[in-house]
Design a protein around this motif. Structure first.
Motif, PDB file in Angstrom:
ATOM      1  N   VAL A 453       0.855  -1.190   0.000  1.00  0.00           N
ATOM      2  CA  VAL A 453       0.000   0.000   0.000  1.00  0.00           C
ATOM      3  C   VAL A 453       0.886   1.233   0.000  1.00  0.00           C
ATOM      4  O   VAL A 453       1.867   1.309   0.755  1.00  0.00           O
ATOM      5  CB  VAL A 453      -0.934   0.023   1.227  1.00  0.00           C
ATOM      6  N   GLY A 454       0.553   2.184  -0.883  1.00  0.00           N
ATOM      7  CA  GLY A 454       1.333   3.413  -0.959  1.00  0.00           C
ATOM      8  C   GLY A 454       0.445   4.638  -0.991  1.00  0.00           C
ATOM      9  O   GLY A 454      -0.667   4.597  -1.539  1.00  0.00           O
ATOM     10  N   TRP A 455       0.931   5.711  -0.378  1.00  0.00           N
ATOM     11  CA  TRP A 455       0.236   7.001  -0.396  1.00  0.00           C
ATOM     12  C   TRP A 455       1.119   8.030  -1.088  1.00  0.00           C
ATOM     13  O   TRP A 455       2.290   8.199  -0.733  1.00  0.00           O
ATOM     14  CB  TRP A 455      -0.067   7.470   1.031  1.00  0.00           C
ATOM     15  N   GLY A 456       0.540   8.697  -2.076  1.00  0.00           N
ATOM     16  CA  GLY A 456       1.270   9.732  -2.799  1.00  0.00           C
ATOM     17  C   GLY A 456       0.432  10.979  -2.947  1.00  0.00           C
ATOM     18  O   GLY A 456      -0.798  10.927  -2.853  1.00  0.00           O
ATOM     19  N   MET A 457       1.098  12.095  -3.187  1.00  0.00           N
ATOM     20  CA  MET A 457       0.377  13.341  -3.383  1.00  0.00           C
ATOM     21  C   MET A 457       1.099  14.178  -4.434  1.00  0.00           C
ATOM     22  O   MET A 457       2.258  13.939  -4.760  1.00  0.00           O
ATOM     23  CB  MET A 457       0.216  14.125  -2.077  1.00  0.00           C
ATOM     24  N   ALA A 458       0.372  15.158  -4.967  1.00  0.00           N
ATOM     25  CA  ALA A 458       0.930  16.065  -5.962  1.00  0.00           C
ATOM     26  C   ALA A 458       0.116  17.348  -5.975  1.00  0.00           C
ATOM     27  O   ALA A 458      -1.040  17.373  -5.533  1.00  0.00           O
ATOM     28  CB  ALA A 458       0.938  15.423  -7.353  1.00  0.00           C
ATOM     29  N   THR A 459       0.736  18.381  -6.502  1.00  0.00           N
ATOM     30  CA  THR A 459       0.067  19.662  -6.684  1.00  0.00           C
ATOM     31  C   THR A 459      -0.420  19.766  -8.115  1.00  0.00           C
ATOM     32  O   THR A 459       0.197  19.224  -9.027  1.00  0.00           O
ATOM     33  CB  THR A 459       1.039  20.821  -6.393  1.00  0.00           C
ATOM     34  N   GLY A 460      -1.527  20.454  -8.301  1.00  0.00           N
ATOM     35  CA  GLY A 460      -2.024  20.736  -9.643  1.00  0.00           C
ATOM     36  C   GLY A 460      -2.218  22.229  -9.839  1.00  0.00           C
ATOM     37  O   GLY A 460      -2.510  22.961  -8.883  1.00  0.00           O
ATOM     38  N   THR A 461      -2.052  22.683 -11.056  1.00  0.00           N
ATOM     39  CA  THR A 461      -2.324  24.081 -11.373  1.00  0.00           C
ATOM     40  C   THR A 461      -2.726  24.202 -12.836  1.00  0.00           C
ATOM     41  O   THR A 461      -2.388  23.346 -13.662  1.00  0.00           O
ATOM     42  CB  THR A 461      -1.099  24.976 -11.085  1.00  0.00           C
ATOM     43  N   TRP A 462      -3.493  25.230 -13.120  1.00  0.00           N
ATOM     44  CA  TRP A 462      -3.955  25.497 -14.485  1.00  0.00           C
ATOM     45  C   TRP A 462      -4.319  26.983 -14.571  1.00  0.00           C
ATOM     46  O   TRP A 462      -4.652  27.604 -13.570  1.00  0.00           O
ATOM     47  CB  TRP A 462      -5.162  24.623 -14.840  1.00  0.00           C
ATOM     48  N   VAL A 728     -13.116  24.710 -13.987  1.00  0.00           N
ATOM     49  CA  VAL A 728     -12.826  23.453 -13.285  1.00  0.00           C
ATOM     50  C   VAL A 728     -12.687  22.277 -14.246  1.00  0.00           C
ATOM     51  O   VAL A 728     -12.615  21.132 -13.816  1.00  0.00           O
ATOM     52  CB  VAL A 728     -13.903  23.130 -12.222  1.00  0.00           C
ATOM     53  N   GLY A 729     -12.636  22.509 -15.545  1.00  0.00           N
ATOM     54  CA  GLY A 729     -12.564  21.400 -16.491  1.00  0.00           C
ATOM     55  C   GLY A 729     -11.218  20.711 -16.491  1.00  0.00           C
ATOM     56  O   GLY A 729     -11.116  19.484 -16.363  1.00  0.00           O
ATOM     57  N   GLU A 730     -10.138  21.506 -16.593  1.00  0.00           N
ATOM     58  CA  GLU A 730      -8.813  20.911 -16.729  1.00  0.00           C
ATOM     59  C   GLU A 730      -8.152  20.553 -15.408  1.00  0.00           C
ATOM     60  O   GLU A 730      -7.421  19.569 -15.310  1.00  0.00           O
ATOM     61  CB  GLU A 730      -7.892  21.879 -17.496  1.00  0.00           C
ATOM     62  N   ILE A 731      -8.360  21.354 -14.372  1.00  0.00           N
ATOM     63  CA  ILE A 731      -7.614  21.174 -13.137  1.00  0.00           C
ATOM     64  C   ILE A 731      -7.827  19.786 -12.534  1.00  0.00           C
ATOM     65  O   ILE A 731      -6.948  19.279 -11.820  1.00  0.00           O
ATOM     66  CB  ILE A 731      -7.994  22.274 -12.114  1.00  0.00           C
ATOM     67  N   GLY A 732      -8.938  19.128 -12.849  1.00  0.00           N
ATOM     68  CA  GLY A 732      -9.203  17.813 -12.280  1.00  0.00           C
ATOM     69  C   GLY A 732      -8.198  16.753 -12.665  1.00  0.00           C
ATOM     70  O   GLY A 732      -7.962  15.809 -11.899  1.00  0.00           O
ATOM     71  N   ILE A 733      -7.572  16.884 -13.855  1.00  0.00           N
ATOM     72  CA  ILE A 733      -6.623  15.857 -14.299  1.00  0.00           C
ATOM     73  C   ILE A 733      -5.195  16.175 -13.876  1.00  0.00           C
ATOM     74  O   ILE A 733      -4.381  15.271 -13.674  1.00  0.00           O
ATOM     75  CB  ILE A 733      -6.683  15.674 -15.836  1.00  0.00           C
ATOM     76  N   VAL A 734      -4.877  17.460 -13.713  1.00  0.00           N
ATOM     77  CA  VAL A 734      -3.487  17.845 -13.452  1.00  0.00           C
ATOM     78  C   VAL A 734      -3.049  17.334 -12.081  1.00  0.00           C
ATOM     79  O   VAL A 734      -3.719  17.549 -11.074  1.00  0.00           O
ATOM     80  CB  VAL A 734      -3.322  19.373 -13.525  1.00  0.00           C
ATOM     81  N   GLY A 735      -1.935  16.662 -12.055  1.00  0.00           N
ATOM     82  CA  GLY A 735      -1.387  16.150 -10.802  1.00  0.00           C
ATOM     83  C   GLY A 735      -1.810  14.750 -10.441  1.00  0.00           C
ATOM     84  O   GLY A 735      -1.172  14.116  -9.584  1.00  0.00           O
ATOM     85  N   VAL A 736      -2.857  14.237 -11.070  1.00  0.00           N
ATOM     86  CA  VAL A 736      -3.362  12.915 -10.680  1.00  0.00           C
ATOM     87  C   VAL A 736      -2.351  11.820 -11.011  1.00  0.00           C
ATOM     88  O   VAL A 736      -2.014  10.983 -10.162  1.00  0.00           O
ATOM     89  CB  VAL A 736      -4.720  12.618 -11.342  1.00  0.00           C
ATOM     90  N   ALA A 737      -1.845  11.819 -12.242  1.00  0.00           N
ATOM     91  CA  ALA A 737      -0.882  10.781 -12.637  1.00  0.00           C
ATOM     92  C   ALA A 737       0.378  10.866 -11.788  1.00  0.00           C
ATOM     93  O   ALA A 737       0.975   9.836 -11.439  1.00  0.00           O
ATOM     94  CB  ALA A 737      -0.549  10.911 -14.120  1.00  0.00           C
ATOM     95  N   ALA A 738       0.803  12.084 -11.449  1.00  0.00           N
ATOM     96  CA  ALA A 738       1.992  12.236 -10.599  1.00  0.00           C
ATOM     97  C   ALA A 738       1.735  11.662  -9.215  1.00  0.00           C
ATOM     98  O   ALA A 738       2.598  10.978  -8.636  1.00  0.00           O
ATOM     99  CB  ALA A 738       2.378  13.707 -10.508  1.00  0.00           C
ATOM    100  N   ALA A 739       0.554  11.934  -8.651  1.00  0.00           N
ATOM    101  CA  ALA A 739       0.233  11.392  -7.330  1.00  0.00           C
ATOM    102  C   ALA A 739       0.198   9.864  -7.356  1.00  0.00           C
ATOM    103  O   ALA A 739       0.639   9.207  -6.408  1.00  0.00           O
ATOM    104  CB  ALA A 739      -1.110  11.952  -6.856  1.00  0.00           C
TER     105      ALA A 739
END
Length: 769
Positions: A453-462, A728-739
């Motif tokens: 089990v792993g926990w990760g986080m990331a920041t998003g911006t747009w 709010v369209g784009e910000i939902g995807i930014v950072g998800v793959a990194a997290a």
């Protein structure tokens, strides 16, 4: 166009920020919503488009080589199929304008756009080379399989990674493109001197949009020669612009409609080739023509570009960043310099005095890439956020603490403050909801059965963008309000939110308000992209309603014996279908009474919304997010499950929490898909995308998606828009793959630096993925 659920929200006063169910939901789930390939040929007689004798079906024939020229066609077998009317090629088609300038749309990058059936030259595999026209779709498709094309192939090159050394500086001629800022400080020297350093490369493969609705155009030819075109597009006026210019037609002779769009995500920003081919067919035969692309043909035009990046981060032992160097090389076509803002975020997101960013392109024998949800940020921020996680691990520091240590209060690249920035609150609320405080620092510290089990986080911006738009409002004597703009709803909830804004502004129940969109003849609106529609068109809707306020107030004051005769405009409000004094509760008039007593059948107003550039240029306008992810990894199989996501969003005023949450959830789903599944593979010997179908191009399905929790952080911003709303369209995807990537590392101790993070990469030793 306006579509609503007749049973939804009846007699319901609405306010901004309240939940309103989708007004177009009923039409969509009952099949009443008509998409580009479903419109009737004869609206008066109600003929079914599948059986109407007036519709001609066009099927595209695509090239099988990546570069070269056409030396000839063998069409006899195709033309012999019963029902086939003709086959159009570059040597046999209606007259079009020759110059590439006429093919440029409102979002074109520098260079010459692709021109379908223009000449014998082949620029990429899958290029349309012929259009079969027949009385039935079945006949057209069968005949298309019989078209034989002779080619003279030439050497091609579709391999980005083997051509990084010939990258060039891109043209800057694309709307919205900002080249990397000038270096600040002494980034290279600071990096070499840094006590703690990260130097890593990241790779993102090609992705294709694959919305549910495939690209299609239905061209209805009127008796007067008028073209009414139902097109899969994110901008009806953009499609009309290109059609009128390419074919030398006056705009008054072309109407483009896009009442419903079954997803687009950037694929409809530019008119795709089926539109021009359908118009060619209609003008050639003097009949109505429909062209629908197959799922396989959805892989024959633009895509998210393949991108290679190198991140170098230098830091002090306490985590303070001393150097940020971000280089990116992306693919483009031989015809155009498609550009994205990939590296700029690295100079904006964190405080650092020494920063250098570079972005360049390699031209390959592909169709031009194009915008895909959060273009540039989806992979640029990804690389930065994975590198920050690597730095946190090297420092033995909590990843969230590292980001807070380097929190940027202003954009150092532009030396400007943010119009608003509640990213700290996103970190705090997201971490609390997720339970981040319970995360052990070391990888491979948590296990559940056979899974790590792993926990990760990331920041998003747009970017928080606003363009210009017009809106028209007609208030009828019976209290009905009709507001219109040539906006587009690509599934984001535009119809619902614009209706809500108008109803709230006029103080009317939502069932009395109708919002018309999806028609190029309506007041001008920008292309639906960049998460800017609410801030732009929504502000225009609010503006035109405010003009109605003034007209209504003037009429109300002038009525004989009016209780508002001495009222001032600043002291009235519009609520509950009435004009009310805020100083005297008894001083009020119904809107319908004002109009009927004044003998006015309707009030008609127009409004042009122009951004306040003088004020906006003093700030950096952006949305922010903090994404927290839990993964469970079966190390033996390399399989990854994303079991929990918390996405905390700061996007100004949320007009409708229901539709806004849906946008964020959709973005998170796509981020998971980007992280673990989506990859278009090229056979470079053929120069061709090989997995051009949904059986081999994998996307996230229901079984891949588990708990997604969305938090909207309170944020006030009247700089971005008068509504206070950001996109709010784009910000939902930014950072998800990194997290997800960071969570995989926390689970396994293995760092995966390319997307998608497929099982074979997850099982490799660290540093090889």
């Amino acid at each position: 166009m306006n579509a609503r659920d007749p049973a939804a929200n009846l007699a319901t006063p609405v306010a901004l920020g309240t939940l309103v169910k989708r007004l177009d939901g009923h039409a969509k789930v009952t099949g009443q919503a008509r998409y580009a390939a479903e419109h009737l040929m004869d609206h008066h007689q109600g003929l079914d488009p599948a059986t109407s004798p007036d519709v001609v079906h066009g099927v595209v024939v695509n090239s099988t080589i990546a570069r070269g020229r056409i030396s000839g066609f063998e069409l006899s077998d195709a033309l012999a199929v019963p029902g086939v009317l003709d086959v159009l090629t570059h040597a046999h088609r209606p007259k079009v304008r020759n110059s590439g300038l006429f093919y440029k749309d409102m979002t074109s990058p520098g260079g010459t756009p692709f021109r379908p059936l223009h000449d014998e030259h082949i620029h990429h595999s899958g290029q349309p080379v012929a259009l079969v026209l027949a009385e039935t779709f079945e006949a057209a498709r069968y005949a298309a399989s019989l078209v034989r094309v002779q080619y003279e192939a030439e050497p091609h090159d579709t391999h980005l990674l083997s051509n990084l050394r010939r990258a060039h500086q891109p043209s800057r001629l694309k709307a919205g493109y900002s080249p990397p800022p000038e270096p600040r400080g002494h980034a290279d020297a600071a990096f070499e001197a840094a006590p703690v350093r990260i130097d890593a490369s990241y790779y993102a493969g090609v992705e294709h949009h694959n919305p549910m609705e495939m690209h299609a155009s239905t061209v209805l030819l009127g008796a007067d020669g008028h073209l009414t075109i139902h097109d899969k597009t994110q901008g009806s006026q953009n499609s009309r612009w290109v059609v009128s210019r390419v074919f030398g037609l006056p705009r008054s002779r072309v109407t483009v409609r896009n009442a419903f769009v079954g997803g687009a995500f950037g694929s409809g920003l530019r008119p795709q080739y089926q539109l021009l081919l359908a118009v060619m067919g209609a003008l050639h035969l003097n009949r109505s023509v429909r062209v629908v692309l197959t799922r396989q043909q959805m892989f024959t035009f633009g895509h998210r570009p393949e991108t290679w990046q190198r991140l170098r981060l230098g830091a002090e032992p306490d985590g303070r960043l001393t150097a940020v160097l971000h280089e990116a090389i992306a693919e483009t076509s031989r015809l155009e310099d498609y550009v994205e803002v990939v590296v700029n975020w690295s100079g904006q997101l964190y405080q650092c005095d020494n920063v250098r960013m570079e972005y360049s392109l390699v031209d390959l024998d592909h169709y031009s890439p194009m915008d895909m949800r959060a273009p540039g940020a989806a992979h640029g921020v990804h690389a930065l956020e994975v590198a920050m996680d690597e730095l946190a691990h090297a420092l033995k520091m909590d990843p969230l603490a590292l980001r807070l240590k380097n929190y940027a209060e202003r954009d150092a690249s532009k030396d400007l403050p943010f119009s608003s920035k509640e990213l700290r609150a996103c970190y705090a609320q997201g971490a609390e909801r997720f339970g981040w405080h319970g995360r052990p620092l070391a990888p491979r510290s948590m296990r559940e059965g056979d899974d790590w089990v792993g926990w990760g986080m990331a920041t998003g911006t747009w970017d928080a963008m606003q363009m210009f738009a017009r809106a028209r409002a007609v208030l009828h004597a019976d209290g009905r309000l009709v507001v219109s703009s040539a906006a587009t709803d690509i599934g984001t909830g535009t119809i619902t939110v614009m209706t809500q804004i108008a109803a709230a502004a006029m103080g009317l129940p939502i069932e009395q308000v109708c919002f018309e969109l999806g028609d190029s003849d309506l007041p001008v609106a920008p292309i639906e992209g960049g998460s800017s529609h609410v801030a732009t068109v929504g502000s225009a809707v609010q503006g035109v309603c405010e003009k109605l306020h003034k007209k209504l107030f003037k009429l109300a004051r002038a009525l004989p014996g009016s209780p508002l005769a001495r009222a001032r405009f600043k002291d009235v409000r519009f609520a509950d279908g009435m004009v009310k004094s805020t100083l005297d509760p008894a001083a009020a008039l119904r809107i319908t009474d004002v109009l009927s007593t004044a003998g006015v059948s309707k009030l008609d107003e127009k409004y042009l919304m122009l951004p306040n550039m003088l004020r906006q240029k003093k700030f950096v306008r952006a949305v922010h997010s903090a994404v927290f992810v839990e993964v469970k990894v079966d190390e033996e199989l390399g399989t990854v499950r994303v079991t929990r996501v918390v996405s905390a969003i700061a996007a100004g005023r949320i007009i409708n929490p229901h539709t806004a949450r849906s946008q964020i959830v959709g973005g998170v789903v796509w981020g998971i898909s980007q992280a673990l599944h989506e990859d278009t593979l090229t056979d470079h010997r053929l120069g061709r995308f090989m997995n051009h179908n949904l059986s081999e191009y994998h996307v996230a399905v229901n079984a891949d998606i588990h708990d997604i929790d969305v938090i909207f952080v309170e944020e006030h911003d009247d700089v971005v828009s008068s509504l206070g709303a950001k996109g709010v369209g784009e910000i939902g995807i930014v950072g998800v793959a990194a997290a997800v990537s960071n969570a995989i590392f926390h689970a396994t101790g293995r760092r995966v630096r390319s997307t998608p993070m497929t099982p074979d990469k997850v099982m490799r030793p660290e540093g090889t993925a």
